[in-house]
Design an enzyme around this catalytic site. Structure first.
Site, PDB file in Angstrom:
ATOM      1  N   LYS A  39       0.821  -1.212   0.000  1.00 57.84           N
ATOM      2  CA  LYS A  39       0.000   0.000   0.000  1.00 57.84           C
ATOM      3  C   LYS A  39       0.854   1.261   0.000  1.00 57.84           C
ATOM      4  O   LYS A  39       0.370   2.347  -0.342  1.00 57.84           O
ATOM      5  CB  LYS A  39      -0.931   0.009   1.213  1.00 57.84           C
ATOM      6  CG  LYS A  39      -1.979  -1.083   1.225  1.00 57.84           C
ATOM      7  CD  LYS A  39      -3.106  -0.789   0.266  1.00 57.84           C
ATOM      8  CE  LYS A  39      -4.243  -1.799   0.443  1.00 57.84           C
ATOM      9  NZ  LYS A  39      -5.405  -1.488  -0.398  1.00 57.84           N
TER      10      LYS A  39
ATOM     11  N   ASP B 255      -8.910  -0.660   6.068  1.00 51.81           N
ATOM     12  CA  ASP B 255      -8.806  -1.891   6.854  1.00 51.81           C
ATOM     13  C   ASP B 255      -7.499  -1.911   7.628  1.00 51.81           C
ATOM     14  O   ASP B 255      -7.252  -2.812   8.420  1.00 51.81           O
ATOM     15  CB  ASP B 255      -8.866  -3.114   5.936  1.00 51.81           C
ATOM     16  CG  ASP B 255     -10.295  -3.479   5.565  1.00 51.81           C
ATOM     17  OD1 ASP B 255     -11.146  -3.518   6.463  1.00 51.81           O
ATOM     18  OD2 ASP B 255     -10.553  -3.712   4.375  1.00 51.81           O
TER      19      ASP B 255
END
Length: 409
Positions: free
Chosen positions: A76, A121
């Site tokens: 990410k 998340d």
């Protein structure tokens, strides 16, 4: 469950998709992030595991290890920062900011009153918080009930304001949209929805770095045949899979590899999208140990790329993922031990399922000449969770990894 996608194409990479995501834009993103302190200046390892390959009955098995991409321990780190940079450039064109200067903090005084917000998340929020801290702007992160306190702490370490809600990821996305509208904060999300596609596109574009490195690590001449016959990709909302598959499709065109999408059984939004032929919602609880894949709704933008490129969709259980984590952590005389998180092992778990079912393996084309790639998208992003599932700490596995490497010298 395994589903063969009837809409998968072996045509050349479509021009309309290339206008949205392209190899050239991915290279630009890679260049802009090259000086960021939270990214390694080296490519992440591409490990060959001959022991796993032999057990699976395939010619080669590779693991692209994203756990060492960044201190953030996740792929990410490639998506959120480039999306933040591009967002600032679009919103403030009159400032003539240099993209590389943004990520190195050159304009912190100009951006101290600028705020961005996102639901997460865990990994995306942590990457966005770190990028915002580097740029010098403020960051608000919305967490749902199933995000561990350990992941919350990791995000807060980068100065983000944390807002907790009850409910699941999709409800946190809805709450984020409301807060953004009330406060005038731009949303930096990795999932798209109606009227919101530009930022998720930028996030996906950042993941092209992984594909670029894969090609550099396996072949000198990109005109030769693709080194991988099968690439297993994790689900979630579909952003990472779209970023990687679109890049490899554009490079290898009709000779692209077979793409296999993997999701938790209880978070099967992409599987359901393939069955229904449109972006769909998951049919289960969405609560999975694979926290990064616990998403209930498909990103419509990502689906534009996945619908014509992913050949098969497969769902796995939490137990399958845990077994794969332990297998990679254990290593062997021939295979280096690898710290791979819950979401990072989905591809290996899926391969193990397929090779136990000869008919399924035949359908997917897995055999003795197959060259299989998985992307381990995260390390121990929640160390306590990792240790509870694997039975030993990430530090212990890392120590055995270093000892294994020393023995190879």
């Amino acid at each position: 469950m395994l589903f063969e996608n009837p809409r998968a194409s072996r045509s050349v990479y479509p021009a309309d998709l290339q206008e949205v995501m392209s190899v050239s834009s991915a290279h630009q993103s890679r260049d802009w992030l090259s000086s960021w302190e939270h990214l390694s200046q080296n490519s992440t390892p591409l490990w060959s595991l001959p022991g796993v390959a032999k057990e699976a009955g395939v010619a080669q098995f590779w693991v692209k290890d994203e756990s060492v991409r960044s201190p953030l321990a996740s792929f990410k780190a490639l998506g959120a920062p480039i999306a933040l940079i591009r967002l600032i450039l679009r919103l403030m064109p009159h400032e003539s900011f240099d993209p590389r200067g943004l990520i190195t903090g050159r304009y912190q005084n100009d951006l101290r009153d600028f705020t961005v917000i996102s639901a997460t998340d865990g990994n995306h929020g942590r990457a966005l918080a770190a990028a915002a801290q580097s740029v010098g702007c403020k960051c608000v992160i919305v967490l749902h009930a199933n995000v561990s306190t350990e992941r919350e702490t990791a995000i807060a370490e980068y100065g983000a304001q944390i807002i907790r809600i009850d409910g699941n990821y999709d409800e946190s996305v809805e709450h984020t949209a409301k807060l953004a509208e009330q406060n005038g904060w731009p949303v930096v999300s990795d999932t798209s929805y109606e009227g919101y596609e530009v930022v998720p596109r930028d996030v996906m574009q950042g993941y092209g770095t992984i594909s670029a490195e894969l090609i550099e690590q396996t072949t000198v001449d990109i005109q030769v045949a693709c080194p991988f016959t099968h690439v297993f990709l994790q689900g979630g909302v579909g952003g990472m899979a779209a970023g990687i598959s679109s890049y490899l499709w554009e490079v290898y065109q009709e000779q692209r590899p077979t793409f296999i999408m993997v999701e938790p059984k209880q978070a099967d939004c992409l599987y359901q999208s393939a069955v229904q032929g449109r972006p769909a919602k998951a049919t289960g609880s969405v609560d999975s140990v694979m926290a990064g894949l616990a998403c209930g709704e498909t990103s419509p933008l990502a689906w534009r790329f996945l619908e014509p490129s992913v050949d098969f969709f497969l769902t796995i259980s939490d137990e399958d993922a845990i077994g794969a984590m332990r297998l990679l952590a254990r290593g062997s005389a021939t295979d280096i031990p690898i710290v791979a998180g819950e979401s990072g092992v989905a591809g290996l778990a899926a391969l193990k399922i397929l090779v136990r079912d000869s008919e399924a393996a035949k359908k997917v084309g897995i055999g003795s000449d197959s060259r299989v790639l998985i992307i381990s998208t995260e390390g121990a992003t929640a160390p306590a969770v990792y240790e509870s599932l694997v039975g030993e700490s990430a530090e212990a596995v890392g120590a055995r990894q270093r000892n294994w490497q020393l023995k190879q010298l």
